[in-house]
Design a protein around this motif. Structure first.
Motif, short mmCIF file in Angstrom:
data_model
loop_
_atom_site.label_atom_id
_atom_site.label_comp_id
_atom_site.label_asym_id
_atom_site.label_seq_id
_atom_site.Cartn_x
_atom_site.Cartn_y
_atom_site.Cartn_z
N SER A 89 39.75 42.16 35.79
CA SER A 89 40.29 41.75 34.40
C SER A 89 41.68 41.03 34.44
O SER A 89 42.14 40.20 33.80
CB SER A 89 40.01 42.54 33.22
OG SER A 89 40.41 43.73 33.78
N THR A 90 42.55 41.90 34.99
CA THR A 90 43.88 41.46 35.27
C THR A 90 44.12 41.43 36.87
O THR A 90 43.44 41.79 37.70
CB THR A 90 44.82 42.70 34.80
OG1 THR A 90 44.72 43.80 35.61
CG2 THR A 90 44.48 42.82 33.20
N ARG B 95 44.81 44.75 38.70
CA ARG B 95 43.29 45.30 38.66
C ARG B 95 42.30 44.68 40.07
O ARG B 95 41.80 45.26 40.69
CB ARG B 95 42.63 45.43 37.51
CG ARG B 95 41.37 46.36 37.18
CD ARG B 95 40.63 46.22 35.84
NE ARG B 95 41.53 46.58 34.85
CZ ARG B 95 41.67 47.96 34.56
NH1 ARG B 95 40.82 48.94 35.48
NH2 ARG B 95 42.53 48.52 33.53
N ASP B 96 42.58 43.35 40.05
CA ASP B 96 41.86 42.63 41.21
C ASP B 96 42.47 43.03 42.40
O ASP B 96 41.59 43.16 43.41
CB ASP B 96 41.74 41.37 40.89
CG ASP B 96 41.02 40.56 41.81
OD1 ASP B 96 39.77 40.56 41.39
OD2 ASP B 96 41.46 40.05 42.76
N ALA C 186 43.99 45.79 43.28
CA ALA C 186 43.75 47.03 43.64
C ALA C 186 42.14 47.24 44.21
O ALA C 186 41.88 48.28 44.85
CB ALA C 186 43.94 47.82 42.39
N ASP D 173 51.93 46.28 44.62
CA ASP D 173 53.15 45.69 44.13
C ASP D 173 53.46 44.95 45.46
O ASP D 173 54.13 43.83 45.20
CB ASP D 173 53.97 46.94 44.01
CG ASP D 173 53.70 47.33 42.72
OD1 ASP D 173 53.09 46.85 41.86
OD2 ASP D 173 54.20 48.54 42.34
N GLU E 73 54.92 39.01 41.55
CA GLU E 73 55.20 40.37 41.28
C GLU E 73 55.03 40.61 39.83
O GLU E 73 55.08 41.75 39.20
CB GLU E 73 56.56 40.59 41.77
CG GLU E 73 57.68 39.75 41.52
CD GLU E 73 57.80 38.57 42.62
OE1 GLU E 73 57.01 37.91 42.73
OE2 GLU E 73 58.88 38.83 43.14
N GLU E 74 55.46 39.55 39.03
CA GLU E 74 55.43 39.72 37.42
C GLU E 74 54.13 39.59 36.58
O GLU E 74 53.84 39.58 35.54
CB GLU E 74 56.42 38.71 36.88
CG GLU E 74 57.85 38.80 37.37
CD GLU E 74 58.46 40.20 37.02
OE1 GLU E 74 58.16 40.97 35.92
OE2 GLU E 74 59.43 40.80 37.95
N ASP F 131 49.86 42.42 35.29
CA ASP F 131 49.00 42.76 33.97
C ASP F 131 48.53 41.67 33.28
O ASP F 131 48.21 41.66 32.19
CB ASP F 131 50.27 43.54 32.79
CG ASP F 131 50.56 44.96 33.51
OD1 ASP F 131 49.85 45.37 34.15
OD2 ASP F 131 51.69 45.19 33.01
N THR G 246 43.25 37.73 34.25
CA THR G 246 43.01 36.53 35.64
C THR G 246 42.62 35.00 34.73
O THR G 246 42.68 34.25 35.52
CB THR G 246 42.14 37.16 36.60
OG1 THR G 246 41.02 37.79 35.53
CG2 THR G 246 42.52 38.05 37.41
N VAL G 247 42.11 35.34 33.51
CA VAL G 247 41.75 34.05 33.18
C VAL G 247 42.85 33.10 32.65
O VAL G 247 42.70 31.79 32.55
CB VAL G 247 40.98 34.27 31.70
CG1 VAL G 247 40.50 33.16 31.02
CG2 VAL G 247 39.60 35.20 31.70
#
Lengths: 210, 246
Positions: free
Chosen positions: B105-106, B109-110, B112, B130, B139-140, B143, B146-147
């Protein structure tokens, strides 16, 4: 590596839990109300509508969403007397179903408006909901957008080849064909996503990232 | 970064279950740290070959004429279903369509997803997320939903997800497809910094010139040429014959 990022990623704000609890409370209250307790139900409906306004939902946006939801819940409500017979109280039963559904829908709508989806996912993980349920929810949210974009592309391609006015039956047939195409493409995409997950070491176990 | 891996393909022949023969008797080997471009027209079998490097297809039949028992070897390890996990740790695969690979979703998260599947502790996962986002210049974006990414950002986010697993080999399927020149430039710069083995399936000859030391030409499932980049790219007849230039 900044420590603040770690803590930010893992800490779900307390307000997220409050918003989640508030929505859940509204849904549970709505489900406990019947048509007879209409003053309380009306008040609850008014509260959820006020919450929509406070969350910045415009009347036109709300109307569009309700235009999708109300026919569905009405069908569900009508299906009860259709299957069990039209007794004297069938209208109250149908009305109760519509009322409960409507208030729950508005509570859910408010929640996704005031809580970023990723925070909602993190909150659900933190509440120890089964990881597979939360991961499925997150993936569904992700791919609804992809599917929506794909639908838009298919509609544009269809319009580009529609020269002049077509008959209603032709439009319906084209629509059915488009839905079929979307199902096939979604199945293919599901297969490719599964491969991409395997490629990054997925072994069937969901490991939550808080 | 883990050490660069070696690849060996021996008489690889493969057909899909619908009967399509995609690869015919393909053999080549890649030394650790080598940078290979896989060229060929659409439908030549490039993507299928890359999927074999990740043990993502049914195991191909072993070659009949040799005593060898496997067609695809990664660092000497047969790329079969039984060895899928160690193979996928060694080879990171970037798929052609970022929508297929970017399922979180972010972005954070992806990225990771892979390190979590490696069984790393959360601090190490965060460190890898990171680092790999920094490597691809996002790097920014940890959060970011992904959409809400451009195509170039999606491709770089996918690459970050692969790099976070620290593979010794990157296998990339058409990474430059549909990217604008700036997106291509950024991606090429990231790939140029990668120190492991690189296998790049592409139609972009400029990128090949810049990134690859050696070219394999695949056409109709057969390996048609194998040689240094400068030699292959100067052979106009070869490029024309295999649809690599118009």
């Amino acid at each position: 590596m900044p420590d603040s990022r770690i803590s930010r990623a893992r800490l779900v704000p307390a307000t997220a839990f409050l918003k989640l609890a508030a929505s859940l409370a509204v849904v549970l209250t709505a489900c406990s109300l019947s048509w007879d307790s209409w003053p309380a139900a009306g008040a609850l409906l008014a509260v959820t509508l006020a919450a929509q306004a406070l969350a910045g939902m415009t009347l036109s946006s709300l109307a569009r969403r309700l235009a999708l939801f109300l026919p569905m819940i009405t069908l569900v409500a009508i299906s009860i007397p259709l299957s069990q017979g039209f007794t004297a109280s069938w209208m109250q039963v149908a009305g109760t179903v519509i009322l409960r559904g409507l208030v729950s829908f508005l509570a859910g709508l408010w929640l996704i408006r005031v809580l970023p989806f990723d925070t909602l996912v993190s909150a659900l993980y933190a509440l120890r909901l089964p990881a597979v349920v939360v991961a499925s929810l997150a993936m569904m949210h992700r791919y609804l957008f992809v599917l929506w974009e794909e639908t838009g592309r298919l509609r544009t391609a269809r319009r580009a080849r529609c020269l002049g006015r077509s008959k209603r039956i032709t439009q319906w047939l084209a629509g059915i064909s488009m839905v079929g195409m979307l199902v096939i493409r979604s199945l293919d995409r599901g297969h490719r996503i599964h491969r991409a997950m395997l490629a990054r070491g997925w072994d069937g176990h969901i490991r939550p990232w808080p | 970064m883990t050490s660069a891996v070696a690849i060996e393909i021996r008489q690889l022949t493969f057909a899909y279950s619908d009967g399509r023969n995609v690869l015919h008797d393909v053999s080549f080997s890649v030394s650790p740290g080598e940078r290979i471009a896989l060229l060929g027209p659409s439908g030549a079998g490039k993507s299928t070959l890359l999927l074999h490097l990740n043990a993502l297809l049914p195991d191909p039949p072993p070659p009949a004429s040799e005593e060898a028992t496997a067609c695809v070897l990664i660092d000497g390890l047969p790329a079969t279903a039984n060895n899928a996990n160690p193979i996928r740790r060694k080879v990171g695969l970037l798929f052609q369509n970022p929508e297929d690979q970017l399922f979180g979703s972010t972005v954070g998260r992806d990225v990771a997803f892979g390190p979590l599947n490696l069984g790393l502790d959360l601090d190490e996962v965060q460190a890898r997320v990171d680092q790999s986002l920094e490597d691809v210049g996002l790097e920014e974006f940890a959060d970011r939903d992904t959409v809400r990414l451009s195509l170039g950002e999606r491709k770089r986010a996918c690459l970050a997800g692969v790099l976070a697993c620290q593979p010794g080999c990157l296998a990339l399927d058409e990474p430059f497809a549909n990217l604008d020149p700036r997106g291509c430039r950024r991606l090429a710069d990231i790939l140029a910094r990668f120190s492991g083995t690189l296998l790049l399936a592409t139609h972009d000859l400029d990128a090949v010139r810049e990134l690859a030391d050696r070219i394999l030409v695949l056409d109709d499932g057969r390996l048609c040429a194998d040689g240094p980049t400068t030699t292959i790219l100067q052979d106009r007849q070869l490029l024309t014959d295999h649809g690599l230039v118009a």
